[in-house]
Design a protein around this motif. Structure first.
Motif, PDB file in Angstrom:
ATOM      1  N   UNK A   1       0.718  -1.051  -0.242  1.00  0.00           N
ATOM      2  CA  UNK A   1       0.208  -0.296  -0.078  1.00  0.00           C
ATOM      3  C   UNK A   1       0.804   1.184  -0.254  1.00  0.00           C
ATOM      4  N   UNK A   2       0.392   2.051  -0.856  1.00  0.00           N
ATOM      5  CA  UNK A   2       1.804   3.467  -0.685  1.00  0.00           C
ATOM      6  C   UNK A   2       0.877   4.749  -1.820  1.00  0.00           C
ATOM      7  N   UNK A   3       0.714   5.460  -0.439  1.00  0.00           N
ATOM      8  CA  UNK A   3       0.705   6.756  -0.160  1.00  0.00           C
ATOM      9  C   UNK A   3       1.330   7.988  -0.942  1.00  0.00           C
ATOM     10  N   UNK A   4       1.036   7.996  -2.086  1.00  0.00           N
ATOM     11  CA  UNK A   4       1.496   8.636  -3.514  1.00  0.00           C
ATOM     12  C   UNK A   4       0.778   9.990  -4.244  1.00  0.00           C
ATOM     13  N   UNK A   5      -0.269  10.384  -3.559  1.00  0.00           N
ATOM     14  CA  UNK A   5      -1.358  11.339  -4.058  1.00  0.00           C
ATOM     15  C   UNK A   5      -2.013  11.480  -3.556  1.00  0.00           C
ATOM     16  N   UNK A   6      -2.848  12.512  -3.102  1.00  0.00           N
ATOM     17  CA  UNK A   6      -3.585  12.838  -2.448  1.00  0.00           C
ATOM     18  C   UNK A   6      -5.280  11.447  -2.690  1.00  0.00           C
ATOM     19  N   UNK A   7      -5.530  11.254  -3.875  1.00  0.00           N
ATOM     20  CA  UNK A   7      -6.582  10.068  -3.777  1.00  0.00           C
ATOM     21  C   UNK A   7      -5.566   8.870  -2.982  1.00  0.00           C
ATOM     22  N   UNK A   8      -4.752   8.255  -2.853  1.00  0.00           N
ATOM     23  CA  UNK A   8      -4.052   7.358  -2.634  1.00  0.00           C
ATOM     24  C   UNK A   8      -3.698   7.827  -0.844  1.00  0.00           C
ATOM     25  N   UNK A   9      -3.677   8.761  -0.341  1.00  0.00           N
ATOM     26  CA  UNK A   9      -3.873   9.185   0.708  1.00  0.00           C
ATOM     27  C   UNK A   9      -5.530   8.696   1.628  1.00  0.00           C
ATOM     28  N   UNK A  10      -6.459   9.614   0.866  1.00  0.00           N
ATOM     29  CA  UNK A  10      -7.830   8.631   1.434  1.00  0.00           C
ATOM     30  C   UNK A  10      -8.525   7.567   1.163  1.00  0.00           C
ATOM     31  N   UNK A  11      -7.190   7.105   0.962  1.00  0.00           N
ATOM     32  CA  UNK A  11      -7.877   5.638   0.173  1.00  0.00           C
ATOM     33  C   UNK A  11      -6.618   4.865   2.016  1.00  0.00           C
ATOM     34  N   UNK A  12      -5.709   5.425   1.897  1.00  0.00           N
ATOM     35  CA  UNK A  12      -5.493   4.515   3.222  1.00  0.00           C
ATOM     36  C   UNK A  12      -5.887   5.177   4.737  1.00  0.00           C
ATOM     37  N   UNK A  13      -6.586   6.734   4.409  1.00  0.00           N
ATOM     38  CA  UNK A  13      -6.697   6.551   5.585  1.00  0.00           C
ATOM     39  C   UNK A  13      -8.276   6.093   6.044  1.00  0.00           C
ATOM     40  N   UNK A  14      -8.880   5.883   4.823  1.00  0.00           N
ATOM     41  CA  UNK A  14     -10.325   4.004   4.709  1.00  0.00           C
ATOM     42  C   UNK A  14      -9.869   3.105   5.586  1.00  0.00           C
ATOM     43  N   UNK A  15      -8.617   2.452   4.872  1.00  0.00           N
ATOM     44  CA  UNK A  15      -8.068   1.671   5.355  1.00  0.00           C
ATOM     45  C   UNK A  15      -7.557   1.757   6.612  1.00  0.00           C
TER      46      UNK A  15
END
Length: 137
Positions: free
Chosen positions: A54-68
């Motif tokens: 799992x990578x945080x590399x843009x605002x969309x992936x940040x939001x996905x990791x926040x949900x995860x």
């Protein structure tokens, strides 16, 4: 447990589904949370390290990791990268310098929600200051 013709996946307990989820990627587990039992199973699943981390590399992936962080608290591998233009992580304690007010700031403390995090990788992530949250596991 082997399902017969009369049984369905809905009859599996959360513990049994958690074992099955342990063979899936984090993204597949997130998509598979279709009912309360399976959402509970996702929270119990120990997500093993994989090549597809799992990578945080843009605002969309940040939001996905926040949900995860609430749906998969047992995730054990995370990569934090640069978020792109005008997006930064929140400052730690005693930052060397403050971000311009034009930046969109994202909370780095979400990683403290991952209780079983074993691998934390940084890839050109703009961080400034001290972050005790990195050591509170």
């Amino acid at each position: 447990m082997i399902l017969t013709d009369d049984e369905t996946a809905e009859e599996l307990s959360a513990d049994e589904v958690a074992i099955i989820f342990g063979f899936l990627s984090p993204y597949d587990i997130m998509r598979a949370r279709v009912c309360k039992t399976w959402r509970d199973a996702a929270k119990k699943t120990v997500v093993p390290p994989s090549d597809n981390s799992v990578q945080i590399h843009d605002p969309r992936s940040y939001n996905a990791v926040r949900a995860m962080s609430t749906a998969l608290p047992n995730l054990d591998q995370l990569v934090i990268c640069d978020l792109g233009g005008w997006h930064v992580y929140s400052d730690g304690e005693d930052p060397e310098w403050e971000w311009d007010t034009n930046y969109i700031i994202h909370d780095i403390n979400i990683i403290s929600r991952f209780r079983k995090l074993r691998i934390l990788d940084f890839c050109q992530a703009p961080l400034t200051g001290r972050y005790p949250v990195f050591f509170n596991f």
